[in-house]
Scaffold this active site. Structure first.
Site, mmCIF file in Angstrom:
data_model
loop_
_atom_site.group_PDB
_atom_site.id
_atom_site.type_symbol
_atom_site.label_atom_id
_atom_site.label_comp_id
_atom_site.label_asym_id
_atom_site.label_seq_id
_atom_site.Cartn_x
_atom_site.Cartn_y
_atom_site.Cartn_z
ATOM 1 N N LYS A 258 0.677 -1.033 0.001
ATOM 2 C CA LYS A 258 -0.025 0.002 -0.032
ATOM 3 C C LYS A 258 0.777 1.366 -0.069
ATOM 4 C CE LYS A 258 -2.464 3.414 1.538
ATOM 5 N NZ LYS A 258 -2.088 4.615 2.278
ATOM 6 N N PRO B 237 -3.545 2.563 -5.105
ATOM 7 C CA PRO B 237 -3.154 1.958 -3.431
ATOM 8 C C PRO B 237 -4.646 1.574 -3.087
ATOM 9 C CG PRO B 237 -2.478 4.340 -3.837
ATOM 10 C CD PRO B 237 -3.313 3.806 -5.157
#
Length: 292
Positions: free
Chosen positions: A220, A237
Site C-alpha cells: 500500500k 493503492p
DNA sequence: GACCAGGTGTCGT
DNA sequence: ACGACACATGGT
C-alpha cells in the site's frame, strides 16, 4: 509570521471549488497543508512556502517576501495545465455509473506532484494512523530536523538527517513504532543520494517491487509513493477506505487487497490512481454524513 | 477502558 | 500462500 507578497493569480484548467480544494490539500495525499481562518491555505511543497485561496480562474497565491518566484513550480505541483483532466476523461465513467458518481462529486480534484522523498517519508508515517495524526508527525519531523525556509516554516529533513537523528528526537515526533522503519529506510537511502532518479527510470511494476524492499514499505505504501511521488497514475493503492468502497460498489465480497488492487488497475486502466483518489474522497465524504 | 486509525513484519498453519 | 497477531500513539 512572515511578510507576504501580494496575491497573484495562477490560472488553472479545471479550477477547484472550496470542497475540492480542501480534498486536494487535506485529503490524505499531501500532509503539508493547513487551513487558516478565512479559507486561506498555508503549505510547503519542495522548498517553497505558499499560501493559496480560491479564485474564479484558478487559485490566488502568495509567498514570503524575498524568495525566488514559485509561480512555475506551483503550476506544475497543482497541474495547472490540466493534464489530469484528459486522464480523468479516459477513465471508464461512461460505462461505470459508480465511478461517474464519484467523479461528479469533486470536479477539479487532482493528484499533487509531490517529490518522491516527500511521499515516501509521509507514507512511512501513515500506517495505522489517521490523516490528522500523519500530518502532525510530518510537521514534527520538519520542525525538529528540517531546514527553515522562512520564519516558522521548515522543509522536510533529508534522509541523511533522518539517519543521524537520535532516538529521543524521533520519539518526540510521535512516530511510535514507525520510527525504526523511518530510520532504517533513511540509513539505506543516505547511501543512495540518487535513489529517486534510479527508481524513476523503472517501469511501474518494477518500481513497486523496489519500493517494497525498503523497511516499512509494503504494497500500500509503495503504491502511494509511486502514485503521489513518482506521478504513476496507474498505481492503485488499496487501503481500508478503498477496500470498503470497492466491495460495496462492485459487490466484491471476500476479495482481498491484492485482488482488489488487480481489479482496480484492470478495470480503471492507465489512470487507475486518479480513480482511486475520487473514490477515496467520495468514501470519506459519505462517512462524515449522518447515518441513514 | 475499549476500539480504531490511508499497514507492515513476523510468526504460525 | 493465507490468517492472526504485535506494534506505539493518539482521537475527523
Amino acid at each position: 509570521m512572515s511578510d507576504w507578497s501580494k496575491w497573484q493569480v495562477l490560472r488553472m484548467v479545471a479550477a477547484p471549488g472550496e470542497a475540492t480544494l480542501a480534498e486536494i490539500l487535506d485529503g490524505g495525499q499531501s500532509f503539508r497543508w493547513q487551513r487558516n481562518g478565512d479559507s486561506v491555505w498555508t503549505g510547503i511543497f519542495g522548498h517553497h512556502v505558499v499560501q493559496l485561496k480560491l479564485h474564479p480562474e484558478g487559485l490566488a497565491w502568495r509567498q514570503p517576501l524575498g524568495k525566488p518566484n514559485v509561480a512555475a513550480d506551483l503550476g506544475l505541483y497543482l497541474d495547472a495545465s490540466g493534464a489530469q483532466v484528459r486522464a480523468i476523461d479516459a477513465l471508464p465513467w461512461r460505462s461505470d455509473p459508480f465511478l461517474a458518481g464519484a467523479l461528479s462529486r469533486f470536479p477539479g480534484l487532482r493528484i499533487l506532484a509531490q517529490t518522491p522523498d516527500e511521499a515516501l517519508l509521509a507514507f512511512l508515517c501513515s500506517s495505522n494512523k489517521q490523516i490528522i495524526q500523519i500530518r502532525r508527525m510530518v510537521a514534527a519531523l520538519a520542525e525538529r530536523l528540517g531546514q527553515e525556509l522562512a520564519p516558522g516554516f521548515h522543509a522536510l529533513p533529508d534522509w541523511e538527517k533522518l539517519a543521524q537523528a537520535d532516538a529521543a528526537t524521533l520519539k518526540a515526533c510521535g512516530l511510535g513504532y514507525r520510527a525504526k522503519f523511518i530510520q532504517a529506510t533513511a540509513r539505506e537511502l543516505e547511501q543512495r543520494p540518487n535513489w529517486a532518479a534510479e527508481l524513476g527510470a523503472l517501469e511501474t511494476d518494477a518500481l513497486l517491487v523496489e519500493l517494497t524492499k525498503l523497511p516499512g514499505v509494503g504494497p500500500k505504501v509503495a503504491a502511494c509513493v509511486a502514485l503521489f511521488g513518482f506521478g504513476r497514475l496507474e498505481s492503485f493503492p488499496v487501503d481500508t477506505w478503498i477496500e470498503q468502497i470497492l466491495v460495496e460498489g462492485y459487490a466484491l465480497n471476500g476479495w482481498k487487497r491484492t485482488a482488489l488492487e488487480h481489479f482496480g488497475r484492470a478495470h480503471y486502466g492507465a489512470s487507475a490512481g486518479l480513480a482511486q483518489q475520487f473514490l477515496f474522497a467520495a468514501a470519506r465524504a459519505q462517512s462524515k454524513k449522518p447515518k441513514d
